[in-house]
Scaffold this motif. Structure first.
Motif, PDB file in Angstrom:
ATOM      1  N   GLN A   1       0.798  -1.219   0.000  1.00 44.61           N
ATOM      2  CA  GLN A   1       0.000   0.000   0.000  1.00 44.61           C
ATOM      3  C   GLN A   1       0.842   1.286   0.000  1.00 44.61           C
ATOM      4  OE1 GLN A   1      -2.471  -0.397   3.461  1.00 44.61           O
ATOM      5  NE2 GLN A   1      -3.648  -2.108   2.613  1.00 44.61           N
ATOM      6  N   ILE A   2       2.166   1.155   0.092  1.00 44.84           N
ATOM      7  CA  ILE A   2       3.025   2.352   0.129  1.00 44.84           C
ATOM      8  C   ILE A   2       2.867   3.136  -1.172  1.00 44.84           C
ATOM      9  CG2 ILE A   2       5.413   3.204   0.267  1.00 44.84           C
ATOM     10  CD1 ILE A   2       6.069   0.693   1.919  1.00 44.84           C
ATOM     11  N   GLN A   3       2.723   4.457  -1.040  1.00 47.31           N
ATOM     12  CA  GLN A   3       2.560   5.325  -2.201  1.00 47.31           C
ATOM     13  C   GLN A   3       3.843   6.113  -2.461  1.00 47.31           C
ATOM     14  OE1 GLN A   3      -1.167   7.140  -0.582  1.00 47.31           O
ATOM     15  NE2 GLN A   3      -2.013   6.666  -2.592  1.00 47.31           N
ATOM     16  N   ARG A   4       3.979   6.605  -3.688  1.00 44.60           N
ATOM     17  CA  ARG A   4       5.187   7.356  -4.088  1.00 44.60           C
ATOM     18  C   ARG A   4       4.792   8.779  -4.458  1.00 44.60           C
ATOM     19  NH1 ARG A   4       9.721   9.579  -4.405  1.00 44.60           N
ATOM     20  NH2 ARG A   4      11.532   8.648  -5.405  1.00 44.60           N
ATOM     21  N   LEU A   5       5.462   9.745  -3.849  1.00 46.44           N
ATOM     22  CA  LEU A   5       5.262  11.169  -4.122  1.00 46.44           C
ATOM     23  C   LEU A   5       6.505  11.703  -4.828  1.00 46.44           C
ATOM     24  CD1 LEU A   5       3.796  13.903  -3.740  1.00 46.44           C
ATOM     25  CD2 LEU A   5       4.816  14.015  -1.448  1.00 46.44           C
ATOM     26  N   LEU A   6       6.336  12.215  -6.042  1.00 48.46           N
ATOM     27  CA  LEU A   6       7.450  12.721  -6.847  1.00 48.46           C
ATOM     28  C   LEU A   6       7.387  14.240  -6.913  1.00 48.46           C
ATOM     29  CD1 LEU A   6       7.197  10.104  -9.713  1.00 48.46           C
ATOM     30  CD2 LEU A   6       8.985  10.179  -7.973  1.00 48.46           C
ATOM     31  N   ILE A   7       8.358  14.896  -6.305  1.00 46.80           N
ATOM     32  CA  ILE A   7       8.381  16.366  -6.256  1.00 46.80           C
ATOM     33  C   ILE A   7       9.675  16.876  -6.872  1.00 46.80           C
ATOM     34  CG2 ILE A   7       8.492  18.381  -4.720  1.00 46.80           C
ATOM     35  CD1 ILE A   7       6.682  16.897  -2.788  1.00 46.80           C
ATOM     36  N   SER A   8       9.553  17.802  -7.826  1.00 39.61           N
ATOM     37  CA  SER A   8      10.752  18.403  -8.422  1.00 39.61           C
ATOM     38  C   SER A   8      10.741  19.922  -8.305  1.00 39.61           C
ATOM     39  CB  SER A   8      10.863  18.002  -9.901  1.00 39.61           C
ATOM     40  OG  SER A   8       9.716  18.413 -10.612  1.00 39.61           O
ATOM     41  N   ASP A   9       9.719  20.469  -7.627  1.00 43.34           N
ATOM     42  CA  ASP A   9       9.595  21.921  -7.451  1.00 43.34           C
ATOM     43  C   ASP A   9       9.025  22.126  -6.050  1.00 43.34           C
ATOM     44  OD1 ASP A   9       8.725  24.564  -7.351  1.00 43.34           O
ATOM     45  OD2 ASP A   9       8.008  24.593  -9.417  1.00 43.34           O
ATOM     46  N   LEU A  10       9.737  22.851  -5.193  1.00 41.85           N
ATOM     47  CA  LEU A  10       9.339  22.989  -3.797  1.00 41.85           C
ATOM     48  C   LEU A  10       8.334  24.106  -3.549  1.00 41.85           C
ATOM     49  CD1 LEU A  10      12.687  22.355  -1.855  1.00 41.85           C
ATOM     50  CD2 LEU A  10      10.940  20.751  -2.596  1.00 41.85           C
ATOM     51  N   ASN A  11       7.894  24.802  -4.586  1.00 45.79           N
ATOM     52  CA  ASN A  11       6.891  25.842  -4.390  1.00 45.79           C
ATOM     53  C   ASN A  11       5.513  25.231  -4.135  1.00 45.79           C
ATOM     54  OD1 ASN A  11       8.240  28.554  -4.760  1.00 45.79           O
ATOM     55  ND2 ASN A  11       9.003  27.425  -6.544  1.00 45.79           N
TER      56      ASN A  11
ATOM     57  N   LYS B   1      13.977  28.278  -3.347  1.00 51.99           N
ATOM     58  CA  LYS B   1      12.862  27.717  -4.125  1.00 51.99           C
ATOM     59  C   LYS B   1      12.720  28.389  -5.492  1.00 51.99           C
ATOM     60  CE  LYS B   1      10.324  26.397   0.033  1.00 51.99           C
ATOM     61  NZ  LYS B   1       9.054  26.481   0.772  1.00 51.99           N
ATOM     62  N   LEU B   2      13.869  28.759  -6.081  1.00 53.01           N
ATOM     63  CA  LEU B   2      13.858  29.475  -7.362  1.00 53.01           C
ATOM     64  C   LEU B   2      14.022  28.564  -8.564  1.00 53.01           C
ATOM     65  CD1 LEU B   2      15.964  32.686  -6.591  1.00 53.01           C
ATOM     66  CD2 LEU B   2      13.502  32.508  -6.884  1.00 53.01           C
ATOM     67  N   ILE B   3      14.463  27.326  -8.338  1.00 51.24           N
ATOM     68  CA  ILE B   3      14.627  26.392  -9.457  1.00 51.24           C
ATOM     69  C   ILE B   3      14.029  25.052  -9.079  1.00 51.24           C
ATOM     70  CG2 ILE B   3      16.745  27.539 -10.249  1.00 51.24           C
ATOM     71  CD1 ILE B   3      18.307  25.079  -9.137  1.00 51.24           C
ATOM     72  N   THR B   4      13.816  24.214 -10.088  1.00 52.04           N
ATOM     73  CA  THR B   4      13.308  22.868  -9.861  1.00 52.04           C
ATOM     74  C   THR B   4      14.461  21.942  -9.454  1.00 52.04           C
ATOM     75  OG1 THR B   4      13.538  22.353 -12.214  1.00 52.04           O
ATOM     76  CG2 THR B   4      11.405  23.194 -11.472  1.00 52.04           C
ATOM     77  N   TYR B   5      14.116  20.690  -9.192  1.00 53.51           N
ATOM     78  CA  TYR B   5      15.074  19.696  -8.684  1.00 53.51           C
ATOM     79  C   TYR B   5      16.364  19.711  -9.501  1.00 53.51           C
ATOM     80  CZ  TYR B   5      16.960  15.129  -7.383  1.00 53.51           C
ATOM     81  OH  TYR B   5      17.778  14.103  -6.950  1.00 53.51           O
ATOM     82  N   PRO B   6      17.521  19.941  -8.847  1.00 53.01           N
ATOM     83  CA  PRO B   6      18.752  20.191  -9.609  1.00 53.01           C
ATOM     84  C   PRO B   6      19.560  18.966 -10.023  1.00 53.01           C
ATOM     85  CG  PRO B   6      19.149  20.617  -7.287  1.00 53.01           C
ATOM     86  CD  PRO B   6      17.698  20.234  -7.412  1.00 53.01           C
ATOM     87  N   ARG B   7      19.368  17.824  -9.398  1.00 51.77           N
ATOM     88  CA  ARG B   7      20.215  16.665  -9.712  1.00 51.77           C
ATOM     89  C   ARG B   7      19.610  15.857 -10.860  1.00 51.77           C
ATOM     90  NH1 ARG B   7      23.674  15.023  -5.023  1.00 51.77           N
ATOM     91  NH2 ARG B   7      23.556  16.727  -3.526  1.00 51.77           N
TER      92      ARG B   7
END
Length: 636
Positions: free
Chosen positions: A128-138, A324-330
């Motif tokens: 039941q574990i879900q995955r949250l994908l975030i590339s922008d912290l705004n 929080k000015l750019i999206t996920y950098p790696r």
């Protein structure tokens, strides 16, 4: 209770900001009014156990112990973050629903999965574990991601791939570091000789380049230029193209090495009639370069500002987490999802507000334009590095942050500019039986190039109006004396470029093909750290902007078999790891042949020519060697 597990505290705060209030800050987590919790890792909370934690005998480095291969792999808590691991384990046991919010890459997937695996959950709860994908912290971007949760089961192959890489790196790095350190010790060298799957081929690149430069002998070569004029006295210049008959007098790159041959051409064409034999005129278009991934950004920042790769990554982390000015950098991706286009106008406004680019440049951007970067089929877990809609209230960036932010903004803004348009003319001229060629390019419309610092029209050479069959006159012939030059030493920019385009340095066609299909040596997240590690371990040093190998680096590469000093091994691994992630190969199918190869490499280390280390610094005090040996035996 629903538990969100973020990779870092900054991501946890961003998730909490997007969830209902009120909230209460607890020790190691944030509690929501409904009882749900947001907690976090602090990077890796777990690390591979050291060899002596499997067996006390391994505290002493001995050849007869190698290779050390754990029967049952063990992870141990990192001492500095043990408290947070305890908090997470307690919360995981209490949770009725878990949301994995690691960074959207291979390592981020494994990092949180390993923490969850520390608690023996039921199979039903794991499913039941879900995955949250975030590339922008705004805030809006996080809310959008929270509404698009996926099953964590989809990402199990990615986690297995990361686990395979982690264990393989440990096996190779730890065993071969011990083996070559012991070989060096036999010759009286006392420092740790670190060997790693990625760091060692990078060192090999630098050593080979240094040797090529050291052994280079400059040779003269010759070119002939024909200065031509039309009947209207308009002039231009074309360069001689040696015929097949001249091959015995040329090197592998087609340069003429015999001065007499060039002098003969000069005498034959001087004051002779000429004819335009071929004329090709085309108008061409060039699209804007794609938005950045991390390596492309690091390369451009090194070229523009001489910034080391690690500094660029650190700055990007600040721009992402703190500002929080750019999206996920790696990110290793240079494309954007199609629906990201809806944010274009807001992002362009933020760029102008934050001084990411001049207002005039932002005003000229057409936010309705959809460049080739908006392509869902090219986007994986994460997308290109682009600015966010966040607007700064004050000038909060330092000078280096501003430089990197402006580069990212410029590359994004270019997506909303017209193509660069230019006319290209290729001319072939026959003079006394010899072929001469020239190419000219004239700007028609700068388009996105106006953003790149090109402010005026510049021509390579202005050509007069020409027609095929037109008669010309060669009024002067010029012999140009030149000298071959060695390749340049690596710089931060060119070494990063070599790592991402490593296939250029491989001769084997099959391995070259594999490397072209992968992302090169290392990953976006690790390349900068690996380069810095080679400096820290004193295998590399800087001379101005140049990166060169130290005596220790040279000695190590000379002692190693080609399999370890070339990128071939990494190519095979990366192909296999990709296959694991795509469920085309199992973990065991990857590891079994790898262990056989490791055994052979350890045997080669036992019999290597250790005398190459004899002229290096002698053994330091014994206790220092032991302390260093334990701390530095980890693979890179």
């Amino acid at each position: 209770m629903k538990l969100y597990i973020a990779e870092k505290p900054s991501l946890a705060r961003a998730i909490a900001d997007a969830l209902p209030k009120p909230q209460k800050k607890q020790d190691g987590f944030i509690e929501l009014a409904n009882g749900d919790c947001v907690s976090w890792c602090i990077g890796h909370l777990l690390e591979q156990a050291e060899p002596d934690e499997y067996d006390e005998r391994f505290k002493k480095w001995r050849f007869e112990h190698l290779p050390i291969v754990p029967e049952q792999w063990q992870l141990k808590p990192k001492p500095k973050t043990r408290k947070q691991l305890t908090v997470l384990k307690k919360l995981i046991k209490q949770a009725t629903q878990i949301v994995h919010a690691g960074d959207p890459d291979r390592e981020g997937q494994l990092l949180v999965d390993q923490v969850i695996d520390q608690v023996k959950l039921s199979q039903a709860k794991k499913q039941q574990i879900q995955r949250l994908l975030i590339s922008d912290l705004n805030l809006n971007a996080v809310k959008k991601a929270l509404n698009n949760l996926r099953s964590n089961r989809e990402f199990i192959p990615l986690s297995v791939s990361a686990l395979a890489r982690s264990r393989a790196d440990w096996l190779f790095g730890m065993n071969l570091t011990r083996a070559y350190t012991l070989a060096g010790q036999k010759a009286g060298f006392g420092n740790v000789l670190s060997v790693g799957r990625v760091q060692t081929p990078i060192l090999g690149l630098v050593v080979n380049r240094d040797n090529e430069i050291a052994n280079f002998t400059a040779k003269p070569f010759y070119e002939v230029l024909a200065h031509l004029k039309t009947q209207n006295q308009q002039t231009f210049t074309a360069k001689w193209q040696p015929s097949k008959a001249c091959e015995p007098y040329q090197d592998d790159e087609g340069r003429v090495l015999h001065r007499g041959l060039a002098e003969n051409v000069v005498s034959r064409i001087t004051d002779q009639p000429a004819t335009v034999s071929e004329l090709e005129q085309k108008q061409k278009k060039q699209q804007a370069p794609l938005p950045y991934n991390l390596s492309a950004l690091q390369i451009d920042a090194a070229k523009a500002f001489s910034m080391p790769a690690q500094s660029v990554l650190d700055i990007c982390q600040n721009l992402y987490e703190r500002h929080k000015l750019i999206t996920y950098p790696r990110s290793d991706n240079r494309y954007l999802p199609k629906d990201h286009h809806r944010e274009a106008a807001g992002i362009i406004a933020a760029i102008a507000h934050n001084n990411g680019q001049p207002n005039e440049a932002c005003n000229k951007a057409d936010s309705s334009k959809r460049s080739k970067c908006f392509n869902d089929s090219k986007v994986a877990a994460h997308h290109a590095i682009v600015p966010t809609v966040k607007q700064l209230r004050t000038a909060a960036l330092n000078a280096d942050e501003q430089k990197v932010y402006r580069l990212i903004c410029r590359q994004y803004l270019a997506q909303f500019y017209p193509d660069y348009i230019f006319n290209e003319t290729k001319v072939s001229v026959m003079i006394a039986g010899g072929l001469f060629k020239t190419t000219a390019k004239q700007d028609v419309s700068l388009g996105f190039k106006a953003l790149m610092g090109k402010t005026e029209l510049k021509d390579e050479q202005t050509l007069p109006p020409l027609e095929k069959g037109q008669q010309l006159h060669c009024y002067e012939a010029q012999l140009v004396d030149k000298m071959t030059s060695p390749p340049a030493h690596f710089t931060d920019a060119t070494l990063l470029s070599a790592m991402t385009g490593i296939s250029r340095y491989v001769k084997d066609s099959e391995i070259k093909k594999i490397l072209k299909e992968t992302d090169g040596l290392g990953t976006e997240a690790t390349r900068a750290g690996i380069i810095e590690l080679l400096f820290k371990r004193r295998f590399l040093k800087r001379q101005g902007k140049s990166i060169i190998a130290t005596e220790t680096g040279q000695a190590l590469i000379s002692a190693l078999p080609l399999a370890l000093a070339s990128p071939d091994l990494t190519a095979k691994w990366e192909a296999s790891l990709s296959n694991i992630a795509e469920q085309q190969m199992s973990y065991q199918q990857f590891l079994t042949p790898l262990l056989d190869e490791l055994q052979q490499l350890v045997e080669q280390a036992k019999h290597c020519d250790s005398q190459v280390f004899a002229q290096l610094p002698k053994t330091p005090p014994k206790r220092r060697f032991k302390r260093k040996a334990k701390s530095k035996a980890k693979p890179a």
